[in-house]
Write a protein that holds these residues in place. Sequence first.
Motif, PDB file in Angstrom:
ATOM      1  N   PHE A 199       0.852  -1.181   0.000  1.00  0.00           N
ATOM      2  CA  PHE A 199       0.000   0.000   0.000  1.00  0.00           C
ATOM      3  C   PHE A 199       0.889   1.233   0.000  1.00  0.00           C
ATOM      4  N   ALA A 200       0.408   2.282  -0.659  1.00  0.00           N
ATOM      5  CA  ALA A 200       1.129   3.563  -0.622  1.00  0.00           C
ATOM      6  C   ALA A 200       0.939   4.185   0.753  1.00  0.00           C
ATOM      7  N   CYS A 201       1.975   4.816   1.251  1.00  0.00           N
ATOM      8  CA  CYS A 201       1.853   5.555   2.508  1.00  0.00           C
ATOM      9  C   CYS A 201       0.844   6.675   2.284  1.00  0.00           C
ATOM     10  N   ASP A 202      -0.092   6.838   3.217  1.00  0.00           N
ATOM     11  CA  ASP A 202      -1.174   7.799   3.039  1.00  0.00           C
ATOM     12  C   ASP A 202      -1.289   8.687   4.269  1.00  0.00           C
ATOM     13  N   ALA A 203      -0.947   9.940   4.101  1.00  0.00           N
ATOM     14  CA  ALA A 203      -0.994  10.891   5.208  1.00  0.00           C
ATOM     15  C   ALA A 203      -2.316  11.648   5.246  1.00  0.00           C
ATOM     16  N   SER A 204      -3.300  11.247   4.439  1.00  0.00           N
ATOM     17  CA  SER A 204      -4.560  11.997   4.377  1.00  0.00           C
ATOM     18  C   SER A 204      -5.326  11.957   5.698  1.00  0.00           C
ATOM     19  N   SER A 205      -5.048  10.964   6.535  1.00  0.00           N
ATOM     20  CA  SER A 205      -5.735  10.905   7.830  1.00  0.00           C
ATOM     21  C   SER A 205      -5.065  11.818   8.867  1.00  0.00           C
ATOM     22  N   CYS A 206      -3.904  12.348   8.542  1.00  0.00           N
ATOM     23  CA  CYS A 206      -3.204  13.250   9.469  1.00  0.00           C
ATOM     24  C   CYS A 206      -3.809  14.644   9.370  1.00  0.00           C
ATOM     25  N   SER A 207      -4.080  15.254  10.510  1.00  0.00           N
ATOM     26  CA  SER A 207      -4.691  16.583  10.532  1.00  0.00           C
ATOM     27  C   SER A 207      -3.630  17.658  10.301  1.00  0.00           C
ATOM     28  N   VAL A 208      -4.094  18.880  10.123  1.00  0.00           N
ATOM     29  CA  VAL A 208      -3.192  20.022   9.956  1.00  0.00           C
ATOM     30  C   VAL A 208      -2.314  20.122  11.203  1.00  0.00           C
ATOM     31  N   GLY A 209      -1.026  20.375  10.998  1.00  0.00           N
ATOM     32  CA  GLY A 209      -0.098  20.464  12.125  1.00  0.00           C
ATOM     33  C   GLY A 209       0.536  19.141  12.488  1.00  0.00           C
ATOM     34  N   THR A 210       0.286  18.109  11.649  1.00  0.00           N
ATOM     35  CA  THR A 210       0.881  16.786  11.865  1.00  0.00           C
ATOM     36  C   THR A 210       1.449  16.259  10.556  1.00  0.00           C
ATOM     37  N   TYR A 211       2.215  15.173  10.645  1.00  0.00           N
ATOM     38  CA  TYR A 211       2.784  14.506   9.473  1.00  0.00           C
ATOM     39  C   TYR A 211       2.816  13.004   9.749  1.00  0.00           C
ATOM     40  N   LEU A 212       2.962  12.196   8.699  1.00  0.00           N
ATOM     41  CA  LEU A 212       3.011  10.740   8.833  1.00  0.00           C
ATOM     42  C   LEU A 212       4.450  10.302   9.027  1.00  0.00           C
ATOM     43  N   GLU A 213       4.736   9.679  10.183  1.00  0.00           N
ATOM     44  CA  GLU A 213       6.093   9.233  10.504  1.00  0.00           C
ATOM     45  C   GLU A 213       6.136   7.711  10.569  1.00  0.00           C
ATOM     46  N   GLY A 214       7.226   7.127  10.081  1.00  0.00           N
ATOM     47  CA  GLY A 214       7.473   5.698  10.241  1.00  0.00           C
ATOM     48  C   GLY A 214       6.808   4.807   9.226  1.00  0.00           C
ATOM     49  N   CYS A 215       6.291   5.351   8.146  1.00  0.00           N
ATOM     50  CA  CYS A 215       5.668   4.514   7.124  1.00  0.00           C
ATOM     51  C   CYS A 215       6.759   3.925   6.241  1.00  0.00           C
ATOM     52  N   GLY A 216       6.707   2.617   6.039  1.00  0.00           N
ATOM     53  CA  GLY A 216       7.672   1.934   5.192  1.00  0.00           C
ATOM     54  C   GLY A 216       7.890   0.515   5.666  1.00  0.00           C
ATOM     55  N   LEU A 217       8.492  -0.287   4.837  1.00  0.00           N
ATOM     56  CA  LEU A 217       8.728  -1.702   5.107  1.00  0.00           C
ATOM     57  C   LEU A 217       7.424  -2.382   5.502  1.00  0.00           C
ATOM     58  N   LEU A 218       7.237  -2.712   6.776  1.00  0.00           N
ATOM     59  CA  LEU A 218       6.024  -3.418   7.205  1.00  0.00           C
ATOM     60  C   LEU A 218       5.126  -2.555   8.082  1.00  0.00           C
ATOM     61  N   GLU A 219       5.382  -1.267   8.123  1.00  0.00           N
ATOM     62  CA  GLU A 219       4.645  -0.365   9.018  1.00  0.00           C
ATOM     63  C   GLU A 219       3.882   0.698   8.232  1.00  0.00           C
ATOM     64  N   ALA A 220       2.629   0.947   8.657  1.00  0.00           N
ATOM     65  CA  ALA A 220       1.810   1.990   8.032  1.00  0.00           C
ATOM     66  C   ALA A 220       2.158   3.370   8.586  1.00  0.00           C
ATOM     67  N   GLY A 221       2.866   3.416   9.702  1.00  0.00           N
ATOM     68  CA  GLY A 221       3.245   4.693  10.309  1.00  0.00           C
ATOM     69  C   GLY A 221       2.133   5.274  11.156  1.00  0.00           C
TER      70      GLY A 221
END
Length: 153
Positions: free
Chosen positions: A35-57
């Motif tokens: 799956f592509a890493c998807d930061a759309s669930s992150c609100s304003v003032g946040t970012y998606l950290e740790g997405c990659g390999l076997l983790e969605a972040g």
Amino acid sequence: TNIPQGALEDCVGCSGEIGHFYRQGCTGREEGKCFACDASSCSVGTYLEGCGLLEAGACKDCPVCSGDTYLVGCGDLARGECKECTKCGPEEAQATPCGTDGGDRTCSSCASLPPCPDGEYLSGCGGGSAGACVPCKEAPEGQWLKACGGRAP
């Protein structure tokens, strides 16, 4: 160990750039799906950290900048960074403070400030300070004060 009709495989990340894809569902007899890493669930003032390999972040708060710095580039998959604010020059006043709406400080020329009222002049403008209008000195008996006002003492 001899496994009949198959061989054990490690669960591995997806091909592509680490940080942009992750694998989910690798268990039992399934290798899972990418799956592509998807930061759309992150609100304003946040970012998606740790997405990659076997983790969605997970969504993390953007860093808080301190002192004379402001935040640039936080959101989606980027943590962002704190940058030093612009310093106003010797003939400039601060127009917009650093950190206003998340941006850098803006400066304007002291000459662009509105002139002082008649009988006063602008003193102390520069280096970020807008200075202040101060009264012109009084002329001694028998003399008059020429050209004091606006920006001239």
